[in-house]
Write a protein that holds these residues in place. Structure first.
Motif, short mmCIF file in Angstrom:
data_model
loop_
_atom_site.label_atom_id
_atom_site.label_comp_id
_atom_site.label_asym_id
_atom_site.label_seq_id
_atom_site.Cartn_x
_atom_site.Cartn_y
_atom_site.Cartn_z
N LEU A 218 9.13 -9.15 2.75
CA LEU A 218 10.32 -8.91 1.94
C LEU A 218 11.18 -10.16 1.87
O LEU A 218 11.55 -10.73 2.90
N GLU B 270 14.62 -11.37 1.47
CA GLU B 270 15.95 -10.77 1.62
C GLU B 270 16.91 -11.16 0.50
O GLU B 270 17.83 -10.43 0.19
N ASP C 244 16.23 -11.84 -2.96
CA ASP C 244 16.05 -11.13 -4.24
C ASP C 244 15.47 -9.72 -4.09
O ASP C 244 15.35 -8.99 -5.06
N GLY C 245 15.09 -9.33 -2.88
CA GLY C 245 14.60 -7.98 -2.64
C GLY C 245 13.17 -7.74 -3.08
O GLY C 245 12.69 -6.61 -3.05
N TYR D 1 8.92 -8.44 -2.84
CA TYR D 1 7.92 -8.65 -1.80
C TYR D 1 7.01 -9.79 -2.22
O TYR D 1 6.44 -9.79 -3.30
N THR E 138 10.37 1.31 -0.27
CA THR E 138 9.45 0.31 0.27
C THR E 138 8.04 0.59 -0.26
O THR E 138 7.79 1.66 -0.82
#
Length: 67
Positions: free
Chosen positions: A26, A28, A30-31, A33, A47
């Motif tokens: 992940l 952090e 831009d969120g 994967y 998720t």
């Protein structure tokens, strides 16, 4: 006999895909994967595990890592 000859390569390819893994991490900021296969995946809600992702849509490997 003829069908067996055609399915064995398919079974071998399937086994290789199941053994392949793809690590998702992940980002952090831009969120999204980041996948070890080079793809980036953005999920709008939840998720990968919560969305029942088990295999990477990019490479077909089993997802490992931050799910």
């Amino acid at each position: 006999m003829c069908n067996r000859l055609r399915t064995e390569p398919a079974v071998e390819r399937m086994a290789a895909t199941i053994e392949r893994t793809c690590t998702w991490t992940l980002d952090e900021i831009d969120g999204a994967y980041e996948a070890s296969c080079g793809e980036t995946w953005a999920l709008t809600d939840g998720t990968p595990k919560e969305n029942n992702y088990k295999f990477c849509p990019g490479c077909g490997g089993r997802i490992v890592g931050e799910t």
